[in-house]
Design a protein around this motif. Structure first.
Motif, mmCIF file in Angstrom:
data_model
loop_
_atom_site.group_PDB
_atom_site.id
_atom_site.type_symbol
_atom_site.label_atom_id
_atom_site.label_comp_id
_atom_site.label_asym_id
_atom_site.label_seq_id
_atom_site.Cartn_x
_atom_site.Cartn_y
_atom_site.Cartn_z
ATOM 1 N N LEU A 91 -6.350 -8.658 13.354
ATOM 2 C CA LEU A 91 -7.795 -8.891 13.380
ATOM 3 C C LEU A 91 -8.193 -8.735 14.848
ATOM 4 O O LEU A 91 -7.847 -9.570 15.694
ATOM 5 C CB LEU A 91 -8.129 -10.297 12.873
ATOM 6 C CG LEU A 91 -9.617 -10.633 12.823
ATOM 7 C CD1 LEU A 91 -10.343 -9.801 11.763
ATOM 8 C CD2 LEU A 91 -9.833 -12.126 12.537
ATOM 9 N N VAL A 92 -8.870 -7.633 15.144
ATOM 10 C CA VAL A 92 -9.119 -7.248 16.545
ATOM 11 C C VAL A 92 -10.530 -7.669 16.972
ATOM 12 O O VAL A 92 -11.513 -7.305 16.319
ATOM 13 C CB VAL A 92 -8.952 -5.725 16.710
ATOM 14 C CG1 VAL A 92 -9.316 -5.288 18.123
ATOM 15 C CG2 VAL A 92 -7.529 -5.303 16.347
ATOM 16 N N ARG A 93 -10.598 -8.420 18.045
ATOM 17 C CA ARG A 93 -11.893 -8.805 18.595
ATOM 18 C C ARG A 93 -12.520 -7.577 19.260
ATOM 19 O O ARG A 93 -11.942 -7.017 20.188
ATOM 20 C CB ARG A 93 -11.663 -9.913 19.629
ATOM 21 C CG ARG A 93 -12.874 -10.372 20.375
ATOM 22 C CD ARG A 93 -13.696 -11.364 19.580
ATOM 23 N NE ARG A 93 -14.759 -11.839 20.437
ATOM 24 C CZ ARG A 93 -14.919 -13.118 20.807
ATOM 25 N NH1 ARG A 93 -14.133 -14.055 20.338
ATOM 26 N NH2 ARG A 93 -15.898 -13.449 21.616
ATOM 27 N N ALA A 94 -13.686 -7.165 18.761
ATOM 28 C CA ALA A 94 -14.300 -5.902 19.190
ATOM 29 C C ALA A 94 -15.483 -6.169 20.113
ATOM 30 O O ALA A 94 -16.635 -5.838 19.803
ATOM 31 C CB ALA A 94 -14.716 -5.094 17.960
ATOM 32 N N ASP A 95 -15.194 -6.735 21.277
ATOM 33 C CA ASP A 95 -16.280 -7.126 22.186
ATOM 34 C C ASP A 95 -17.096 -5.939 22.689
ATOM 35 O O ASP A 95 -18.316 -6.036 22.832
ATOM 36 C CB ASP A 95 -15.703 -7.896 23.383
ATOM 37 C CG ASP A 95 -15.269 -9.302 22.999
ATOM 38 O OD1 ASP A 95 -15.694 -9.786 21.929
ATOM 39 O OD2 ASP A 95 -14.501 -9.917 23.756
ATOM 40 N N ARG A 96 -16.403 -4.829 22.971
ATOM 41 C CA ARG A 96 -17.147 -3.684 23.523
ATOM 42 C C ARG A 96 -18.014 -3.032 22.444
ATOM 43 O O ARG A 96 -19.133 -2.590 22.711
ATOM 44 C CB ARG A 96 -16.185 -2.682 24.151
ATOM 45 C CG ARG A 96 -15.374 -3.313 25.303
ATOM 46 C CD ARG A 96 -14.538 -2.287 26.057
ATOM 47 N NE ARG A 96 -15.395 -1.281 26.637
ATOM 48 C CZ ARG A 96 -15.266 0.032 26.446
ATOM 49 N NH1 ARG A 96 -14.306 0.504 25.713
ATOM 50 N NH2 ARG A 96 -16.116 0.875 26.998
ATOM 51 N N LEU A 97 -17.523 -2.990 21.211
ATOM 52 C CA LEU A 97 -18.343 -2.494 20.097
ATOM 53 C C LEU A 97 -19.509 -3.449 19.856
ATOM 54 O O LEU A 97 -20.661 -3.019 19.687
ATOM 55 C CB LEU A 97 -17.487 -2.354 18.833
ATOM 56 C CG LEU A 97 -18.216 -1.935 17.559
ATOM 57 C CD1 LEU A 97 -18.895 -0.577 17.735
ATOM 58 C CD2 LEU A 97 -17.249 -1.894 16.363
ATOM 59 N N GLY A 98 -19.208 -4.730 19.857
ATOM 60 C CA GLY A 98 -20.267 -5.733 19.664
ATOM 61 C C GLY A 98 -21.366 -5.596 20.702
ATOM 62 O O GLY A 98 -22.565 -5.668 20.380
ATOM 63 N N ALA A 99 -20.974 -5.369 21.954
ATOM 64 C CA ALA A 99 -21.962 -5.233 23.034
ATOM 65 C C ALA A 99 -22.851 -4.017 22.795
ATOM 66 O O ALA A 99 -24.081 -4.080 22.959
ATOM 67 C CB ALA A 99 -21.254 -5.130 24.384
ATOM 68 N N HIS B 155 -5.489 2.226 24.835
ATOM 69 C CA HIS B 155 -5.535 1.020 25.672
ATOM 70 C C HIS B 155 -6.762 1.057 26.600
ATOM 71 O O HIS B 155 -7.463 0.049 26.765
ATOM 72 C CB HIS B 155 -4.267 0.910 26.527
ATOM 73 C CG HIS B 155 -3.116 0.214 25.862
ATOM 74 N ND1 HIS B 155 -2.313 0.818 24.929
ATOM 75 C CD2 HIS B 155 -2.614 -1.047 26.005
ATOM 76 C CE1 HIS B 155 -1.373 -0.044 24.519
ATOM 77 N NE2 HIS B 155 -1.537 -1.172 25.156
ATOM 78 N N ALA B 156 -6.992 2.215 27.214
ATOM 79 C CA ALA B 156 -8.131 2.327 28.133
ATOM 80 C C ALA B 156 -9.441 2.070 27.387
ATOM 81 O O ALA B 156 -10.350 1.404 27.898
ATOM 82 C CB ALA B 156 -8.136 3.706 28.789
ATOM 83 N N ALA B 157 -9.532 2.587 26.152
ATOM 84 C CA ALA B 157 -10.741 2.360 25.349
ATOM 85 C C ALA B 157 -10.928 0.867 25.064
ATOM 86 O O ALA B 157 -12.038 0.345 25.161
ATOM 87 C CB ALA B 157 -10.656 3.141 24.036
ATOM 88 N N ARG B 158 -9.837 0.189 24.740
ATOM 89 C CA ARG B 158 -9.934 -1.235 24.421
ATOM 90 C C ARG B 158 -10.445 -2.042 25.619
ATOM 91 O O ARG B 158 -11.283 -2.933 25.467
ATOM 92 C CB ARG B 158 -8.568 -1.768 23.962
ATOM 93 C CG ARG B 158 -8.483 -3.259 23.655
ATOM 94 C CD ARG B 158 -9.126 -3.673 22.345
ATOM 95 N NE ARG B 158 -8.583 -3.018 21.182
ATOM 96 C CZ ARG B 158 -7.542 -3.444 20.449
ATOM 97 N NH1 ARG B 158 -6.913 -4.551 20.785
ATOM 98 N NH2 ARG B 158 -7.136 -2.783 19.393
ATOM 99 N N ILE B 159 -9.935 -1.729 26.819
ATOM 100 C CA ILE B 159 -10.305 -2.546 27.978
ATOM 101 C C ILE B 159 -11.452 -1.948 28.791
ATOM 102 O O ILE B 159 -11.922 -2.563 29.747
ATOM 103 C CB ILE B 159 -9.090 -2.802 28.905
ATOM 104 C CG1 ILE B 159 -8.590 -1.506 29.557
ATOM 105 C CG2 ILE B 159 -7.972 -3.498 28.145
ATOM 106 C CD1 ILE B 159 -7.478 -1.726 30.586
#
Lengths: 421, 421
Positions: A91-99, B155-159
């Motif tokens: 279950l991946v926290r998608a903070d950048r998508l959420g933003a 990884h770069a996309a995630r962070i």
């Protein structure tokens, strides 16, 4: 072997098959349609047995779907399982998508591409084959839009059962290869999934297939229960609570209804607080019969002839359509639709903000999430979970993405390409 | 930012970088070659800190590589991690494969296609990026044969870091797409991996890439430690013991040497009994410089120009070649070689007996396992683990597998095709 003789005798919380239409009850047999009214059968449970299940019991279990065996109809004894041990995907926290979408509350992606054959179908197939083994079947078959074919072929290879897998002939090349590699009888059928499904219904009645479990036909009630684990896991991974909003792709509709059922079960047992949740559905424009019925205010779903790139969702006559309408309306959700360009954009948006590469069905879900937010139907201040049900590598051929630079292996060429100023 | 200023300051069991050639010690900086002799640097640890680590401490950790943080140079504090949380992939009991090959002892497949980007590279990239973050870098780059590219881009996309990914232009289409979808700068280079690697070494020295961590160059000592987790996990999953025999594919050779190192560390700390193990290597005939050196009795590896379908293993000048020779000879193992037809057969054999769909590198490993058994070099009465490092969907284009039947959606057509007698 006659079907009448087949009754599950394992010790489990399941108590009967029950017709979702008329309520008639049957023993735990290998039948999926009601003998009274032809309505769909589902597994009924002994509520007292369910009520005895504790969080600690589940948490002490294995890191796969079988931790929820006390809530499932089969597989309580590890020796009885026929399984690749799927589940407990991230279950991946998608903070950048959420933003990007304006969320102030947490947004999560339940990423089921982490399963052994990289789609949620491993969950249902593990339940179907474990039931099939318990019922005395000795071979397996299915009609599939691709992911189910991969999973059935892989499961059969693991346990050494003969498999016959029926697919529409025009499936994505990767999904064909990822079935054929396991060396089942792989039957390409000139027609739609709905045509394939009709054919396997007829084949299931023949003597030649008497000992064959058709995972989404004669053992469908058990098969379908596997999807409940996608509700259980999300609730447990959130710290034993139900998310306020979920977005789920719709093919047959079974997945959506079972996640909703899982939340209701957990709340009823008392494993999670009984907080409200809204269920949102996602369909592709090329196959949106449930969305159309929803927005037209109908209770029944008018079959369509599917088109478009989201082939894993291309079921024009969805068996659980009416129950999807029930769940979405009851919880105050909605159903959105994404066209082929939206789907590609959804795949890209998810990839570049989360590092998750989804198949076309995931692109549908992400695109529908964005639309539901834009239309004010999803509340960005409420915790939300979207389901990615499959792997991008399986439908990579639909994307138009390429290297951004092409150079020779020299600093001069790198400079000319603009990589060095 | 000058590299001299970069020193890791996080609290960890790592104490220094140490030259594997001359033994010279350095602080925890962003350099991978010894300033004294140009030998490769690796992470040195404070043995007292390692000795304090317990099984219970590890077992209480998360279901990913970070459960072994007490044995790793970075990532002790979850907030410092830059990661997709890979690891704790399945160790699959391969009874049907074992039976075909004549095993009487258990045979296992460590299936790293279950990682987030479906290859073992997620382990090393998570270590590299976490180190890079700690060292003050703000962007990432790599030279890759494909799987590393996928993982770095994801990884770069995630962070949310800028990434520049360099690949040979002739990579498998799926591996190109599974990098491009994350929208990095994706640079296709006309040349071999070794050409690409030389170019990125030069680029790493330029002002433009001063703030860029090259995962397999300036942060390589940290990166490489990620592969140790493939040794730790297998030992833990077997109930805290070292398997008697392991078979590992060789590209740069780093993976093989780090799994060997992991077993040695666990035994030294006392987390497992100090039982002997043999390390076997697997290469493709198109790129077998380490196998050739092994069988010729050489201590150094003569670079080759790679060919053949196992592109993820096509490193003609393997950085860790001499250390692979050391490990294989010290433990009493061997190195086998598989040609392209063997590789395809290895993929099929694994798939139809285990339900695991491996990429070409996995086909190399399975085929080499079969050869090593046939040649009497692997003892089938000893517990054995083979490593599948990547996913079959990524190299599906090399297979020649197809539906076995093609029919119309009618019983008549099914009968004519022989599906009904």
């Amino acid at each position: 072997m006659s079907e009448e003789a087949l009754v599950l005798t394992v010790e489990s919380p399941a108590s009967c098959l029950r017709c979702r239409n008329c309520g008639a009850q049957f023993p735990l047999i290998a039948v999926h349609a009601c003998a009274e009214c032809f309505g769909p059968l589902e597994v009924g449970y002994d509520q007292e047995k369910l009520n005895a299940v504790t969080r600690a019991q589940i948490e002490a279990g294995p890191q796969n779907i079988w931790r929820y065996a006390p809530l499932l109809p089969v597989g309580q004894d590890p020796e009885t399982r026929a399984t690749l041990n799927p589940g407990m995907t991230k279950l991946v926290r998608a903070d950048r998508l959420g933003a990007e979408l304006g969320f102030t509350a947490p947004l999560w992606v339940k990423d089921d591409s982490g399963n052994p054959t990289h789609a949620f179908k491993d969950r249902v197939v593990s339940l179907a084959l474990t039931a099939a083994k318990g019922l005395g079947f000795t071979s397996v078959a299915c009609a599939s839009t691709g992911n189910l074919a991969n999973s059935v072929a892989a499961h059969a290879a693991r346990i050494g059962w003969p498999a016959t897998v029926f697919i529409p002939a025009d499936l994505e090349p990767s999904k064909i290869i990822a079935s054929a590699v396991y060396a089942p009888r792989l039957v390409a059928v000139d027609g739609s999934y709905d045509d394939v499904n009709r054919l396997t219904s007829e084949l299931g009645e023949t003597d030649e297939f008497e000992s064959t479990a058709f995972v989404n036909q004669n053992v469908r009630p058990y098969y379908a229960e596997g999807s409940k684990t996608l509700g259980y896991e999300v609730a447990e991974q959130l710290g034993w609570k139900i998310p306020a909003q979920v977005v789920i792709p719709i093919a047959s509709g079974s997945l959506l209804t079972k996640i909703d059922k899982a939340f209701a079960e957990l709340a009823k047992i008392g494993l999670v607080p009984n907080t409200p949740w809204k269920v949102f559905g996602a369909q592709s424009l090329g196959c949106s019969p449930v969305a159309e019925a929803f927005h037209a205010g109908h209770d029944v779903v008018q079959p369509v002839r599917p088109t478009g790139i989201a082939k894993s969702l291309n079921i024009g006559n969805p068996a659980d359509g009416p129950y999807v309408l029930d769940a979405v309306r009851r919880t105050g959700g909605s159903i959105a639709v994404a066209d082929d360009d939206d789907i590609r954009e959804g795949i890209s948006l998810l990839a570049r903000t989360t590092g998750i590469f989804a198949e076309t069905a995931g692109g549908v879900t992400v695109s529908c999430l964005a639309k539901l937010v834009k239309d004010g139907l999803i509340d960005t201040s409420q915790e939300t979970v979207i389901y990615n049900t499959g792997e991008g590598l399986k439908t990579a051929d639909v994307l138009d993405v390429h290297p951004t630079h092409r150079i020779k292996p020299t600093l001069k060429s790198a400079t000319e390409a603009g990589l060095l100023s």
